[in-house]
Motif scaffolding. Structure first.
Motif, short mmCIF file in Angstrom:
data_model
loop_
_atom_site.label_atom_id
_atom_site.label_comp_id
_atom_site.label_asym_id
_atom_site.label_seq_id
_atom_site.Cartn_x
_atom_site.Cartn_y
_atom_site.Cartn_z
N ASP A 284 -12.88 62.63 16.51
CA ASP A 284 -14.30 62.62 16.79
C ASP A 284 -14.61 61.13 16.77
N GLY B 258 -17.38 60.40 24.77
CA GLY B 258 -16.53 61.62 24.98
C GLY B 258 -15.04 61.30 24.99
N ARG C 174 -17.60 59.85 17.01
CA ARG C 174 -18.77 59.63 16.38
C ARG C 174 -18.38 59.16 14.78
N ARG D 109 -12.38 62.86 21.52
CA ARG D 109 -12.91 64.10 21.09
C ARG D 109 -11.67 65.12 21.32
N GLU E 154 -17.88 56.33 19.92
CA GLU E 154 -18.68 57.12 20.89
C GLU E 154 -19.87 56.41 21.46
#
Length: 398
Positions: free
Chosen positions: A132, A124, A134, A127, A119
Motif C-alpha cells: 500500500d 497505484g 499510501r 498496490r 501514492e
C-alpha cells in the motif's frame, strides 16, 4: 560489504534477470595524487586483500592535503599488467547515496517532502497483495523502512546461481516498472505505522526502495533520474569519470576484468559484462571521483544543512553485518569505529565481479574508496576478503 545479506541477494537476482546554490561549487580536488610507498599502511592493507584471493584491488585515500593511492594484483588473470589505478568499475549500491542526495535536494527546494507518500507521486504503482503506497513515505524508501520486498529476491532460485545463468542474462535489462511489479507481487514484510509512517523503525534492505525513489524523482521533475544525477551531482562536481550507463552492459577502458566465484564452482568466471540496475545500483565511477563525491556531500557542498542533518538520522540496521552497531540513514550508513570519535559513514556495493567499499569522516575531511575485482559468493574466502577490506577502510580514516 559483501557480507551483508542484501548484497548476495542482489547478485543472485542479477543472474536470474530478476539545484540548490551549494551544488554550483565544484568539489576541490586533492592537491596531489601519489602512490603510497611500499611499506605504507594503505599498501600493506591492499596487498592483504589481494592475498585473500582477489585478482586485483585499488584504493585511494583523499584528504585536505592530497590523496594517496595503492594497488595490488593484475588487470587480468594470467597477465602481468597491474590493475589500473584509475580503473572504471560499477559501484553497485553506492549508487543509493547519489539517489538519496538528489531526493534531498528536491526536498530542500520545496518540491518534495520526506513525509510525502509514494501514492501521491506514483498513484497505484505500489498496490496489491497487501502492499500500500499510501502507507509508505519518501523517508521510508530512503531509510529502508518501507517493508517492500527486494525485487532481486522475488522468485530467485539458488539452483540457478551458475555461470550459465549469468551468460544468459547479462544483456537483459529490466524497466523499473517491471522491478516494482515483481516486488509487489508478494505480500510486504510489513506496512509502516499508519499514524506515523515516516517514523517507522523496522528496517529491511530492499533495492526496490531505490527503484521507487528513482521513479519519484522522475515524477517530481518530469525528467529522467539519470539526467538529474548528472546535472545535480556529476557535472557541478566535475566528476569526469562518473556516469550512468543506461542499458549498456559494458565498462569503458581502463578497467580490470571482474571475476565471480559461483557456488560449487572451483574456478572464477569472467563477469565483466553485465547489467547494473538503475537508481538502486547502476553508477560507474573511479576511486578518485567517488571520493570527491563523498567529501563534497559530507563537507556540506551538495545539501543544505537541514537536509544533510536528515540524511544522518538513522535507525538500527541489524541485518547489515560488516561490523557491530550499524545504523542506516537516508542512503548512507553509520558505524562506530574505535579511535574515531564520530564513527564513519559508508555504504558499499557489490556487482558481479566487483566489490566497492568506501567510507568518509563525519566532517567530510577524509574519504577512502576502493574496488576489488573479485566477488566470492559465500565461504571463508569471502569472509576473509570482507574482514581485510574493513580493516583497510578503518585504518585509512584513523
Amino acid at each position: 560489504m559483501i557480507t551483508r545479506r542484501a548484497g548476495l541477494a542482489a547478485t543472485a537476482a542479477a543472474l536470474l534477470g530478476g539545484a540548490v546554490a551549494t551544488t554550483e561549487a565544484r568539489a576541490s580536488e586533492p592537491r596531489a595524487r601519489r602512490s603510497g610507498p611500499a611499506g605504507s599502511p594503505l599498501q600493506k592493507n591492499v596487498e592483504a586483500i589481494r592475498a585473500a584471493g582477489v585478482s586485483g584491488v585499488i584504493a585511494e585515500v583523499q584528504g585536505a592535503h592530497g590523496s594517496t593511492r595503492a594497488r595490488a594484483g593484475v588487470a587480468e588473470l594470467g597477465s602481468r599488467g597491474p590493475v589500473p589505478h584509475d580503473a572504471y568499475y560499477r559501484i553497485g549500491s553506492d549508487t543509493k547515496t547519489f539517489t538519496a542526495t538528489v531526493v534531498l535536494q528536491l526536498v530542500g527546494e520545496g518540491r518534495l517532502k520526506l513525509t510525502d507518500t509514494v501514492e501521491r507521486w506514483l498513484p497505484g504503482v505500489v498496490r496489491g497483495h497487501g502492499n500500500d503506497g499510501r502507507r509508505i513515505t519518501v523517508a521510508n524508501l530512503l531509510r529502508q523502512t518501507s517493508g517492500l520486498n527486494d525485487y532481486f529476491a522475488v522468485g530467485a532460485d539458488p539452483g540457478e546461481f551458475t555461470p550459465d545463468a549469468y551468460r544468459r542474462n547479462r544483456f537483459r535489462a529490466q524497466r523499473p516498472e517491471e522491478q516494482v511489479a515483481a516486488a509487489v507481487g508478494e505480500p510486504p514484510g510489513w506496512l509502516p505505522d499508519a499514524d506515523d509512517p515516516a517514523g517507522e523503525r523496522r528496517w529491511g534492505y530492499s533495492n526496490t526502495n531505490y527503484v521507487v525513489a528513482g521513479l519519484v524523482v522522475e515524477a517530481v521533475t518530469g525528467r529522467p533520474w539519470a539526467q538529474e544525477v548528472h546535472e545535480r551531482i556529476i557535472e557541478p562536481l566535475g566528476l569526469r569519470h562518473t556516469f550512468t550507463p543506461g542499458t549498456s552492459p559494458y565498462l569503458p577502458l581502463p578497467t580490470a576484468t571482474g571475476y565471480t566465484y559461483f557456488p560449487k564452482e572451483t574456478g572464477p568466471t569472467d563477469t565483466t559484462v553485465g547489467q547494473g540496475g538503475g537508481a538502486d545500483g547502476c553508477v560507474i565511477s573511479t576511486t578518485h571521483d567517488h571520493g570527491l563525491f563523498l567529501r563534497a556531500l559530507f563537507g556540506g557542498r551538495l545539501l543544505r544543512p537541514a537536509q544533510l542533518a536528515a540524511m544522518r538520522e538513522t535507525v538500527p540496521a541489524p541485518d547489515w553485518i560488516p561490523a557491530p552497531g550499524v545504523r542506516y540513514g537516508l542512503g548512507i550508513a553509520w558505524r562506530p569505529v574505535p579511535g574515531i570519535a564520530d564513527g564513519i559513514w559508508f555504504h558499499g556495493g557489490t556487482s558481479l565481479g566487483c566489490v566497492s567499499e568506501c567510507a568518509v569522516t563525519s566532517d567530510g575531511a577524509t574519504a577512502v574508496t576502493s574496488a576489488a575485482f573479485t566477488l566470492r559468493l559465500g565461504g571463508p574466502e569471502q569472509e576473509e576478503q570482507s574482514v581485510r577490506t574493513l580493516r583497510m577502510v578503518e585504518e585509512a580514516l584513523r
